[in-house]
Design an enzyme around this catalytic site. Sequence first.
Site, PDB file in Angstrom:
ATOM      1  N   LYS A  52      24.989  82.944  20.303  1.00  0.00           N
ATOM      2  CA  LYS A  52      25.195  81.687  19.572  1.00  0.00           C
ATOM      3  C   LYS A  52      24.153  81.562  18.456  1.00  0.00           C
ATOM      4  O   LYS A  52      23.139  82.273  18.448  1.00  0.00           O
ATOM      5  CB  LYS A  52      25.067  80.515  20.543  1.00  0.00           C
ATOM      6  CG  LYS A  52      23.665  80.377  21.155  1.00  0.00           C
ATOM      7  CD  LYS A  52      23.631  79.351  22.276  1.00  0.00           C
ATOM      8  CE  LYS A  52      22.235  79.246  22.875  1.00  0.00           C
ATOM      9  NZ  LYS A  52      22.211  78.392  24.076  1.00  0.00           N
ATOM     10  N   ARG A 149      23.156  67.554  30.966  1.00  0.00           N
ATOM     11  CA  ARG A 149      23.830  67.737  29.671  1.00  0.00           C
ATOM     12  C   ARG A 149      25.326  67.868  29.925  1.00  0.00           C
ATOM     13  O   ARG A 149      25.972  66.926  30.307  1.00  0.00           O
ATOM     14  CB  ARG A 149      23.269  68.978  28.943  1.00  0.00           C
ATOM     15  CG  ARG A 149      21.792  68.845  28.598  1.00  0.00           C
ATOM     16  CD  ARG A 149      21.255  69.885  27.619  1.00  0.00           C
ATOM     17  NE  ARG A 149      21.918  71.184  27.624  1.00  0.00           N
ATOM     18  CZ  ARG A 149      21.418  72.290  27.072  1.00  0.00           C
ATOM     19  NH1 ARG A 149      20.224  72.258  26.486  1.00  0.00           N
ATOM     20  NH2 ARG A 149      22.076  73.417  27.109  1.00  0.00           N
ATOM     21  N   TYR A 282       0.526  70.534  -1.295  1.00  0.00           N
ATOM     22  CA  TYR A 282       0.767  69.087  -1.321  1.00  0.00           C
ATOM     23  C   TYR A 282      -0.138  68.334  -0.355  1.00  0.00           C
ATOM     24  O   TYR A 282      -0.301  68.739   0.802  1.00  0.00           O
ATOM     25  CB  TYR A 282       2.211  68.789  -0.937  1.00  0.00           C
ATOM     26  CG  TYR A 282       3.230  69.336  -1.911  1.00  0.00           C
ATOM     27  CD1 TYR A 282       3.164  69.019  -3.267  1.00  0.00           C
ATOM     28  CD2 TYR A 282       4.241  70.155  -1.471  1.00  0.00           C
ATOM     29  CE1 TYR A 282       4.111  69.512  -4.151  1.00  0.00           C
ATOM     30  CE2 TYR A 282       5.196  70.656  -2.347  1.00  0.00           C
ATOM     31  CZ  TYR A 282       5.124  70.331  -3.688  1.00  0.00           C
ATOM     32  OH  TYR A 282       6.054  70.827  -4.548  1.00  0.00           O
ATOM     33  N   MET A 329       8.458  73.922   0.538  1.00  0.00           N
ATOM     34  CA  MET A 329       9.837  74.382   0.722  1.00  0.00           C
ATOM     35  C   MET A 329       9.966  75.895   0.532  1.00  0.00           C
ATOM     36  O   MET A 329      10.712  76.562   1.258  1.00  0.00           O
ATOM     37  CB  MET A 329      10.774  73.665  -0.253  1.00  0.00           C
ATOM     38  CG  MET A 329      12.235  73.978  -0.004  1.00  0.00           C
ATOM     39  SD  MET A 329      13.363  73.187  -1.151  1.00  0.00           S
ATOM     40  CE  MET A 329      13.185  71.474  -0.724  1.00  0.00           C
TER      41      MET A 329
HETATM   42  C1  LIG Z   1      21.635  79.289  25.080  1.00  0.00           C
HETATM   43  C2  LIG Z   1      22.166  79.348  26.442  1.00  0.00           C
HETATM   44  C3  LIG Z   1      21.811  80.417  27.288  1.00  0.00           C
HETATM   45  C4  LIG Z   1      20.780  81.462  26.935  1.00  0.00           C
HETATM   46  O1  LIG Z   1      19.502  80.968  27.261  1.00  0.00           O
HETATM   47  P1  LIG Z   1      18.207  81.891  27.093  1.00  0.00           P
HETATM   48  O2  LIG Z   1      17.115  81.109  27.707  1.00  0.00           O
HETATM   49  O3  LIG Z   1      18.032  82.078  25.613  1.00  0.00           O
HETATM   50  O4  LIG Z   1      18.483  83.159  27.780  1.00  0.00           O
HETATM   51  C5  LIG Z   1      22.432  80.495  28.520  1.00  0.00           C
HETATM   52  N1  LIG Z   1      23.329  79.560  28.911  1.00  0.00           N
HETATM   53  C6  LIG Z   1      23.657  78.517  28.130  1.00  0.00           C
HETATM   54  C7  LIG Z   1      24.635  77.516  28.621  1.00  0.00           C
HETATM   55  C8  LIG Z   1      23.083  78.356  26.883  1.00  0.00           C
HETATM   56  O5  LIG Z   1      23.407  77.310  26.133  1.00  0.00           O
END
Ligand SMILES: *Cc1c(COP(=O)(O)O)cnc(C)c1O
Length: 397
Positions: A52, A149, A282, A329
């Site tokens: 992701k 979540r 800055y 930036m």
């Molecule tokens: C991002 C994510 C992972 C991976 O987690 P890591 O700690 O980077 O290995 C696994 N499961 C879910 C649901 C995630 O959102």
Amino acid sequence: MSSELHETGHAVPSRPAGEWERVAEIDLSAVRHNIRRIKDLVAPARVMAVVKADAYGHGAERVARVAVDAGAAWLGTAHVSEALELRAAGIEAPLLAWLHTAGTDFTAGINAGIDLGASGWELERIAAAAEEAAQPARVHLKIDTGLGRNGATADQWEDVLDAAMGYQDDGLLRVVGVWTHLAVADEPDRPETDEQLEAFRAAVALAENAGFDLEHRHAANTPALLSRPDSHFDMVRLGLGAYGLSPFADQTSEDLGLRPAMTLKTRIANAKRVSADQGVSYGLRYRTAEETTLGLVPLGYGDGIPRIAVEGPVQIDGQRMLSRGRIAMDQFVVDAGPDVAPEALLGREVVVFGRGGPSADEWALAAGTINYEIVTRISGRVPRTYVEGSWGEAGEE
Ligand SMILES: *Cc1c(COP(=O)(O)O)cnc(C)c1O
């Protein structure tokens, strides 16, 4: 074409042929090494490589190919749209996407053979999409065992199982997995992981007793798969560790036998002599203590360097220097000290983090965040290049 040299008082760096201005260099052999290492560690459980957020900034398509090549049986993304991009790139490995909204194109996901995580409300939409796609969806039901979540609560679980069984009986979907996500696995001493795994086992048992034929029970992220063998079940979801970073505050990548895959580097864009009490960047938050040489690093928050970072480390010619004053930036400044001549600094390679430089962990510390965020936020303005064997292990393959 004629050119004329004007006296500037500077040595003008020549441009090495085909060179980058700024680059995030991704070592694909490091990714391969990390995947293999984790695969051996968790076998017989399968590895899902989580790609992701553009593979945590490393480039989803390239990382996905290498991960599968190195033995990852599955790929994971948050969004269906991310998974669809991988399919469009020709990647055919099993894929799971788990974070949906009313705007999610479940039909496209089903048509592309993407497995879908579901916590409750999605089931109705997934069933409708399956009708449209004229093929059953493959669903992994998520139980919230404590993270708060996504996922069905324990109270909702039996209703979710009932609803899913109804759609399954109608031939609209097949529940192939049950999964959860852990909250504190990066702190192995905390008791909540035991409670979450206990709740997960109970939810799995309820699903199996309800008659679902599960292929995939999965709970572990990188910290859990490293610290809790009892979290492996049938599959682990490996994100951070695939990129060679440590999820633990008290263990480095090296401690874990992992190789950081991303090296962020550039070259000093300007260097000059300034007198004592020169303000820097800055807000003039930094003033030189004595006559010194300042170097300009052409990376800033537009490139994903956190503006909040204070004294972020870089390595220039084997020497450690710190960012001084605010990160802007496009750029930040290092104070190279009185003994470095500007001509010696201009054009030098600067390793911000990665091989031959500080770690992403050090930048995380400087910015009050975690290494996940440091690599993931390196923006699209920084070109990615892909290399093999930068850690000297090319022969290992
Ligand atoms: C991002 C994510 C992972 C991976 O987690 P890591 O700690 O980077 O290995 C696994 N499961 C879910 C649901 C995630 O959102």
